[in-house]
Write a protein that holds these residues in place. Structure first.
Motif, PDB file in Angstrom:
ATOM      1  N   THR A  74      -0.716  -9.087  -1.340  1.00 56.74           N
ATOM      2  CA  THR A  74      -1.171  -7.713  -1.154  1.00 56.74           C
ATOM      3  C   THR A  74      -2.428  -7.475  -1.971  1.00 56.74           C
ATOM      4  O   THR A  74      -2.448  -7.731  -3.173  1.00 56.74           O
ATOM      5  CB  THR A  74      -0.086  -6.717  -1.588  1.00 56.74           C
ATOM      6  N   LYS A  75      -3.484  -7.010  -1.336  1.00 55.45           N
ATOM      7  CA  LYS A  75      -4.747  -6.752  -2.015  1.00 55.45           C
ATOM      8  C   LYS A  75      -4.723  -5.371  -2.667  1.00 55.45           C
ATOM      9  O   LYS A  75      -4.516  -4.363  -1.994  1.00 55.45           O
ATOM     10  CB  LYS A  75      -5.917  -6.841  -1.030  1.00 55.45           C
ATOM     11  N   ARG A  78      -6.795  -2.579  -1.298  1.00 52.29           N
ATOM     12  CA  ARG A  78      -6.314  -1.911  -0.083  1.00 52.29           C
ATOM     13  C   ARG A  78      -5.226  -0.896  -0.381  1.00 52.29           C
ATOM     14  O   ARG A  78      -5.181   0.178   0.227  1.00 52.29           O
ATOM     15  CB  ARG A  78      -5.760  -2.949   0.895  1.00 52.29           C
ATOM     16  N   ILE A  79      -4.311  -1.241  -1.297  1.00 54.09           N
ATOM     17  CA  ILE A  79      -3.166  -0.355  -1.498  1.00 54.09           C
ATOM     18  C   ILE A  79      -3.475   0.781  -2.469  1.00 54.09           C
ATOM     19  O   ILE A  79      -2.767   1.787  -2.463  1.00 54.09           O
ATOM     20  CB  ILE A  79      -1.923  -1.133  -1.974  1.00 54.09           C
ATOM     21  N   LYS A 142      -5.906  -1.715   9.096  1.00 51.62           N
ATOM     22  CA  LYS A 142      -5.569  -2.209   7.762  1.00 51.62           C
ATOM     23  C   LYS A 142      -5.017  -1.124   6.853  1.00 51.62           C
ATOM     24  O   LYS A 142      -4.195  -1.386   5.986  1.00 51.62           O
ATOM     25  CB  LYS A 142      -6.798  -2.866   7.126  1.00 51.62           C
ATOM     26  N   ARG A 143      -5.467   0.111   7.029  1.00 50.22           N
ATOM     27  CA  ARG A 143      -4.955   1.201   6.199  1.00 50.22           C
ATOM     28  C   ARG A 143      -3.475   1.442   6.489  1.00 50.22           C
ATOM     29  O   ARG A 143      -2.671   1.651   5.580  1.00 50.22           O
ATOM     30  CB  ARG A 143      -5.771   2.465   6.456  1.00 50.22           C
ATOM     31  N   THR A 145      -1.405  -0.819   7.824  1.00 48.45           N
ATOM     32  CA  THR A 145      -0.686  -2.011   7.386  1.00 48.45           C
ATOM     33  C   THR A 145      -0.415  -1.966   5.892  1.00 48.45           C
ATOM     34  O   THR A 145       0.696  -2.250   5.430  1.00 48.45           O
ATOM     35  CB  THR A 145      -1.493  -3.274   7.730  1.00 48.45           C
ATOM     36  N   SER A 146      -1.432  -1.586   5.121  1.00 47.78           N
ATOM     37  CA  SER A 146      -1.276  -1.509   3.670  1.00 47.78           C
ATOM     38  C   SER A 146      -0.243  -0.457   3.278  1.00 47.78           C
ATOM     39  O   SER A 146       0.567  -0.664   2.361  1.00 47.78           O
ATOM     40  CB  SER A 146      -2.623  -1.192   3.009  1.00 47.78           C
ATOM     41  N   THR A 147      -0.254   0.686   3.972  1.00 40.23           N
ATOM     42  CA  THR A 147       0.716   1.746   3.689  1.00 40.23           C
ATOM     43  C   THR A 147       2.136   1.270   3.947  1.00 40.23           C
ATOM     44  O   THR A 147       3.041   1.481   3.120  1.00 40.23           O
ATOM     45  CB  THR A 147       0.427   2.987   4.556  1.00 40.23           C
ATOM     46  N   GLU A 149       3.261  -1.867   4.135  1.00 42.13           N
ATOM     47  CA  GLU A 149       3.645  -2.953   3.235  1.00 42.13           C
ATOM     48  C   GLU A 149       3.981  -2.413   1.849  1.00 42.13           C
ATOM     49  O   GLU A 149       4.955  -2.851   1.223  1.00 42.13           O
ATOM     50  CB  GLU A 149       2.523  -3.996   3.157  1.00 42.13           C
TER      51      GLU A 149
END
Length: 486
Positions: A74-75, A78-79, A142-143, A145-147, A149
């Motif tokens: 997890t980057k 991003r999170i 990606k936003r 996906t990050s949420t 995850e």
């Protein structure tokens, strides 16, 4: 010896079939966990297995490994912007989902209020293993996906807390709910603090220790993850949250042996998923599922179409997500291993309707993973929430060269890199640092002095450990990605 041989044969068949089914699952658009569960249910017809305690232990160990793998990949860049909505989903969202589903279960299964709420709590959280496996290789926004995850990696503590406290309230009616909620905040606080602290210690140890065998570094990292869970849990904190926080810290640090650690984690996490879901499938007798057929279907429908959407829209009411994004997040509330592992808690506690709760939860998980998991890609396309190809996120991996001081770094060149458009001979790299390969458009190029770097290139850099920071600055610049890895 015959028994040992039979068990080893069974384990080998489970792993081989599990690996092969991942290929079929991607082609069929189904989460791999569905096939693992079904495989366990088929084996159930030939092997009698009812050791709930062993399944719970292996399930918890598998969740630690899966969360560690997901967290390290997890980057943080991003999170960080979505910590607010992810935290709200992981707490308020789980609470609302559990309550709404629990009230429905009370009437559908003719449960008491506490028994209904217990079932709702068990299926209230999204599952990290399911979410990581479904979202990992898809081109979603990606936003979003990050949420999802971050939510799935951090919402287990709320589900575990609700499950444990409701079991205690059923067994001991005098239990105070308010004191229990105070304990929840203590668990969350300890999980965050110990996760950060042990993550920092883990990075320091891995970077400073010099082991003679480089293959032991992934084992050291995995041992640190299990140690993080055990220490945090023994001190009254949330072990699963601590593992996820620790893993995010480790994955976003400048880590030697990074490449081998991540690859080891990925393979080990998949192996544990195969073993865990197959064992969970072994606990279920298909004939018993028919006893809760319509009840399970009805609860699953309420969970997917009513409880989860209500929870998402309420917990994200002040968040900057539009209607389409909230609908997608609502549909991505995948259930998996965590609810089934939690469903073993009432059995071990000896509650009256524990087997009925377990079979209903299993049925709900099966329907959720089957329907929601297989339609996520279709829904993302219909809502136009698929993302573009990444070209600006720096990715660094280190490959250690045995007992030397040199390493190979794998660096993705972002669009704002100072190296874009520059020939290799003009790059201001440290002494004794060489670019030994360039991957462009999935083709590996042999670099020469006249080779010009372009955005999106992946370069392989041979460098001494002491020159890593200078080499990264030359290729990435002093941007946020570079700072994150230094």
């Amino acid at each position: 010896m015959e028994l040992i041989g039979a068990l080893l044969f069974l384990l080998s068949v489970m792993l081989i079939i599990g690996v092969l089914t991942t290929k079929f699952s991607s082609r069929l658009g189904l989460p791999a966990l569905i096939l693992f569960l079904l495989g366990g249910m088929i084996l159930n017809q030939f092997i009698y297995f009812d050791n709930v305690q062993m399944t719970q232990f292996i399930g918890t160990l598998a969740l630690i490994i899966i969360l560690f793998d997901g967290g390290t990949q997890t980057k943080w860049g991003r999170i960080r912007p979505i910590l607010g909505p992810a935290s709200s989903l992981a707490t308020v969202g789980v609470l609302i989902t559990s309550f709404a589903t629990g009230i429905a279960a009370m009437y559908i299964l003719d449960f008491s209020l506490l028994e209904g709420l217990l079932l709702g709590a068990i299926v209230g959280s999204t599952d990290a293993a399911a979410v990581f496996s479904v979202l990992g290789n898809k081109n979603f926004n990606k936003r979003l996906t990050s949420t999802l995850e971050a939510e799935s990696g951090s919402n287990d503590p709320m589900a575990v807390f609700l499950t444990v406290i409701l079991i205690e309230m059923i067994q001991i009616p005098e239990t105070s709910i308010w004191i229990a909620f105070g304990g929840f905040f203590l668990q969350m606080g300890l999980g965050l603090i110990l996760g950060m602290a042990l993550g920092k210690i883990t990075v320091f140890v891995i970077n400073k220790i010099n082991l003679d065998i480089s293959g032991l570094y992934p084992v050291l990292a995995m041992g640190a993850a299990v140690f993080t869970y055990a220490v945090t849990d023994s001190l009254g904190g949330s072990g699963l949250l601590a593992v996820y926080v620790m893993a995010v810290f480790v994955g976003n640090s400048d880590l030697t042996h990074r490449f081998s650690i991540l690859r080891f984690n990925e393979g080990f996490a998949w192996m544990m998923q195969i073993v865990m879901f197959t064992l969970l499938g072994l606990l279920v007798f298909p004939k018993q599922l028919t006893d809760v057929l319509w009840e399970g279907i009805l609860i699953a429908i309420i969970l997917m179409f009513i409880a989860r959407p209500i929870a998402v829209f309420i917990s994200m009411v002040f968040m900057k997500f539009d209607l389409k994004q909230k609908l997608f997040i609502s549909w991505a509330g995948l259930k998996g291993a965590v609810p089934i592992v939690l469903a073993t808690y009432p059995i071990i506690a000896g509650l009256e309707n524990s087997n009925l709760i377990f079979n209903t939860v299993f049925f709900v998980v099966l329907i959720s993973a089957l329907i929601q998991g297989s339609t996520l890609s279709w829904l993302a396309e219909k809502l136009r929430l698929t993302g573009a190809e990444e070209d600006g996120n720096a990715s660094i991996e280190l490959i250690n060269l045995g007992n030397t001081d040199s390493e190979i770094m794998k660096i993705s060149i972002p669009k704002n890199s100072p190296a874009v458009g520059i020939t290799l001979i003009d790059l201001k790299l440290p002494d004794d640092t060489l670019i030994i390969g360039i991957n462009r458009n999935k083709k590996l190029m042999t670099p020469t002095g006249t080779s010009i770097l372009a955005k999106g290139d992946t370069v392989f850099v041979l460098s001494d450990k002491e020159n890593r920071k200078a080499a990264k600055l030359a290729l990435l610049g002093s941007n946020e990605e570079t700072e994150m890895y230094t």
